[in-house]
Write an enzyme that holds these catalytic residues in place. Structure first.
Site, mmCIF file in Angstrom:
data_model
loop_
_atom_site.group_PDB
_atom_site.id
_atom_site.type_symbol
_atom_site.label_atom_id
_atom_site.label_comp_id
_atom_site.label_asym_id
_atom_site.label_seq_id
_atom_site.Cartn_x
_atom_site.Cartn_y
_atom_site.Cartn_z
ATOM 1 N N ARG A 15 43.698 89.124 89.187
ATOM 2 C CA ARG A 15 42.650 88.365 88.055
ATOM 3 C C ARG A 15 41.991 89.479 87.182
ATOM 4 N NH1 ARG A 15 38.095 86.705 92.547
ATOM 5 N NH2 ARG A 15 37.103 88.683 92.495
ATOM 6 N N ASP A 36 47.671 93.691 94.563
ATOM 7 C CA ASP A 36 46.367 93.005 94.886
ATOM 8 C C ASP A 36 46.327 92.456 96.513
ATOM 9 O OD1 ASP A 36 44.054 91.449 94.913
ATOM 10 O OD2 ASP A 36 44.118 91.949 92.683
ATOM 11 N N ASP A 63 46.283 96.650 99.680
ATOM 12 C CA ASP A 63 44.847 96.956 100.151
ATOM 13 C C ASP A 63 44.642 98.437 99.786
ATOM 14 O OD1 ASP A 63 42.352 97.913 100.846
ATOM 15 O OD2 ASP A 63 42.329 96.865 102.720
ATOM 16 N N VAL A 64 44.214 98.574 98.320
ATOM 17 C CA VAL A 64 44.103 100.126 97.999
ATOM 18 C C VAL A 64 43.595 101.149 98.861
ATOM 19 C CG1 VAL A 64 44.342 99.271 95.521
ATOM 20 C CG2 VAL A 64 41.981 99.734 96.774
ATOM 21 N N ASN A 90 42.967 99.922 89.058
ATOM 22 C CA ASN A 90 42.067 99.143 88.268
ATOM 23 C C ASN A 90 41.159 98.373 89.382
ATOM 24 O OD1 ASN A 90 40.989 96.623 86.634
ATOM 25 N ND2 ASN A 90 42.263 95.640 88.001
ATOM 26 N N TYR A 155 28.122 101.905 93.989
ATOM 27 C CA TYR A 155 29.082 101.661 92.929
ATOM 28 C C TYR A 155 29.032 102.711 91.838
ATOM 29 C CZ TYR A 155 31.291 98.937 89.157
ATOM 30 O OH TYR A 155 32.138 98.263 88.055
ATOM 31 N N LYS A 159 31.953 105.419 91.037
ATOM 32 C CA LYS A 159 32.412 105.333 89.383
ATOM 33 C C LYS A 159 32.212 106.786 88.853
ATOM 34 C CE LYS A 159 34.266 101.229 89.174
ATOM 35 N NZ LYS A 159 35.395 100.983 89.210
ATOM 36 N N THR A 190 34.427 88.550 83.683
ATOM 37 C CA THR A 190 35.609 88.432 84.600
ATOM 38 C C THR A 190 34.678 87.798 86.100
ATOM 39 O OG1 THR A 190 35.043 90.476 85.780
ATOM 40 C CG2 THR A 190 36.727 90.343 84.175
HETATM 41 P P1 NAD Z 1 37.536 91.201 89.175
HETATM 42 O O1 NAD Z 1 36.547 91.121 90.470
HETATM 43 O O2 NAD Z 1 37.908 90.045 88.425
HETATM 44 O O3 NAD Z 1 39.082 91.759 90.028
HETATM 45 C C1 NAD Z 1 38.953 92.692 90.710
HETATM 46 C C2 NAD Z 1 40.325 92.707 91.332
HETATM 47 O O4 NAD Z 1 40.505 93.800 92.440
HETATM 48 C C3 NAD Z 1 40.556 91.395 92.110
HETATM 49 O O5 NAD Z 1 41.746 90.623 91.835
HETATM 50 C C4 NAD Z 1 40.839 92.000 93.771
HETATM 51 O O6 NAD Z 1 41.125 91.130 94.609
HETATM 52 C C5 NAD Z 1 41.152 93.299 93.687
HETATM 53 N N1 NAD Z 1 40.780 94.030 94.714
HETATM 54 C C6 NAD Z 1 39.370 94.236 95.214
HETATM 55 N N2 NAD Z 1 39.359 95.143 96.279
HETATM 56 C C7 NAD Z 1 40.729 95.458 96.445
HETATM 57 C C8 NAD Z 1 41.578 95.977 97.303
HETATM 58 N N3 NAD Z 1 40.758 96.824 98.442
HETATM 59 N N4 NAD Z 1 42.696 96.157 97.138
HETATM 60 C C9 NAD Z 1 43.444 95.634 96.229
HETATM 61 N N5 NAD Z 1 42.925 94.809 95.348
HETATM 62 C C10 NAD Z 1 41.545 94.637 95.255
HETATM 63 O O7 NAD Z 1 37.012 92.595 88.567
HETATM 64 P P2 NAD Z 1 36.943 92.992 87.014
HETATM 65 O O8 NAD Z 1 35.850 92.907 86.418
HETATM 66 O O9 NAD Z 1 38.459 92.726 86.620
HETATM 67 O O10 NAD Z 1 37.077 94.795 87.273
HETATM 68 C C11 NAD Z 1 38.350 95.614 87.114
HETATM 69 C C12 NAD Z 1 37.950 96.998 87.215
HETATM 70 O O11 NAD Z 1 37.090 97.200 86.004
HETATM 71 C C13 NAD Z 1 36.827 97.401 88.284
HETATM 72 O O12 NAD Z 1 37.345 98.776 88.997
HETATM 73 C C14 NAD Z 1 35.766 97.425 87.907
HETATM 74 O O13 NAD Z 1 34.638 98.193 88.710
HETATM 75 C C15 NAD Z 1 35.684 97.747 86.446
HETATM 76 N N6 NAD Z 1 34.499 97.358 85.492
HETATM 77 C C16 NAD Z 1 34.467 96.173 85.399
HETATM 78 C C17 NAD Z 1 33.418 95.771 84.428
HETATM 79 C C18 NAD Z 1 33.077 94.281 84.117
HETATM 80 O O14 NAD Z 1 32.046 94.089 83.602
HETATM 81 N N7 NAD Z 1 33.816 93.372 84.738
HETATM 82 C C19 NAD Z 1 32.396 96.627 83.961
HETATM 83 C C20 NAD Z 1 32.803 98.122 84.240
HETATM 84 C C21 NAD Z 1 34.015 98.526 84.820
#
Ligand code: NAD
Length: 254
Positions: A15, A36, A63-64, A90, A155, A159, A190
């Site tokens: 997602r 994922d 699981d990463v 990601n 977090y 990061k 998201t």
């Molecule tokens: P999201 O929560 O919509 O999706 C994250 C995905 O990662 C999910 O499908 C989840 O199942 C998967 N995931 C989580 N832990 C996992 C694990 N241990 N093993 C495998 N999969 C795992 O998040 P997003 O908003 O799409 O974020 C994606 C990336 O972007 C992340 O690294 C997040 O920190 C970064 N980010 C997001 C934003 C934002 O505003 N959404 C801003 C800055 C950075």
């Protein structure tokens, strides 16, 4: 077809930004392993992409934070596609708690997913990439990889850490033809940023003071991931790519 003949493994692709990246990759001609721990959503996306172009996607459970699981995910990708050109680290989680409520277990959980997960991914992918003469690794940081924020000690630590890991990996892997870059998204629509009951206006209002005055769509981040994965980015390595609608340029307008 900017990614024609390329193969990629995208973590957290069930997602959000990961799914948007997987969609863009397939639209640009790549074959993608959706990795994922969310099996149902990941398989559904693989099916959707395969119905658009047969053989363009597989789902692999990952699981990463688990080193063995990484071996399996890269192995499945190699069996399905025969090579690995692009790794997108990601997958990420966020916990917002003040320091006094951030216990060791919470801190380690966030670090293990966001930072250790990318470290394990780099280690698992670098061999297959080197074997075919190079590749592109794209790691996900955040605005909180450049500045702190209340309640985000774990977090932000993860990061900031990913930027140090990426720069060092770029130095070590550059001679092997492997580029390593960082994407720094700003607020993106998201599940991670979902607020129950909020309307579109409320999301945009929350970021209204920043230069572009709105939250991003996941595909706007994915566009930069496509660039870094492609040969158009052939001289880019070790760098941070900020895609934040101007959040980091200075203080918000009054
Ligand atoms: P999201 O929560 O919509 O999706 C994250 C995905 O990662 C999910 O499908 C989840 O199942 C998967 N995931 C989580 N832990 C996992 C694990 N241990 N093993 C495998 N999969 C795992 O998040 P997003 O908003 O799409 O974020 C994606 C990336 O972007 C992340 O690294 C997040 O920190 C970064 N980010 C997001 C934003 C934002 O505003 N959404 C801003 C800055 C950075």
């Amino acid at each position: 077809m900017r990614l024609e003949d390329k193969t990629a493994l995208v973590t957290g692709a069930a997602r959000g930004i990961g799914a948007a990246s997987a969609r863009r990759f397939v639209a640009e001609g790549a074959r993608v392993a959706i990795a994922d721990r969310r099996i149902e959503e990941g398989e559904a996306l693989a099916n959707e992409l395969n119905s658009e172009r047969a053989g363009s996607a597989i789902f692999t459970e990952l699981d990463v934070s688990n080193e063995e699981a990484w071996k399996n995910a890269v192995g499945q990708t190699m069996s399905a596609f025969g090579k690995l050109d692009v790794l997108v680290n990601n997958a990420g989680i966020i916990r917002v708690t003040p320091l006094e409520k951030t216990d060791l277990a919470l801190f380690q959980k966030v670090l293990n997913t966001n930072l250790v997960g990318a470290f394990l991914g780099i280690r698992a992918a670098m061999g297959p990439m080197e074997a075919r003469g190079g590749g592109s690794i794209i790691n996900f940081s955040s605005v909180q990889g450049l500045e702190g924020r209340e309640g985000m000690s774990a977090y932000a630590a993860s990061k900031f850490g990913i930027r140090g890991l990426s720069k060092t990996a770029a130095i070590e892997l550059g001679p092997k033809g492997i580029r390593v870059n960082v994407v720094i998204p700003g607020p993106t629509r998201t599940k991670m940023t979902e607020r129950k009951g909020w309307t579109d206006e409320q999301y945009n209002e929350a970021y209204g003071g920043y230069p572009l005055g709105r939250i991003a769509e996941a595909r706007e981040i994915a566009n930069v991931v496509v660039f870094l994965a492609s040969d158009e980015a052939s001289f880019c390595t070790g760098a941070d790519y900020i895609v934040d609608g101007g959040v980091l340029v200075g203080k918000p307008r009054a």
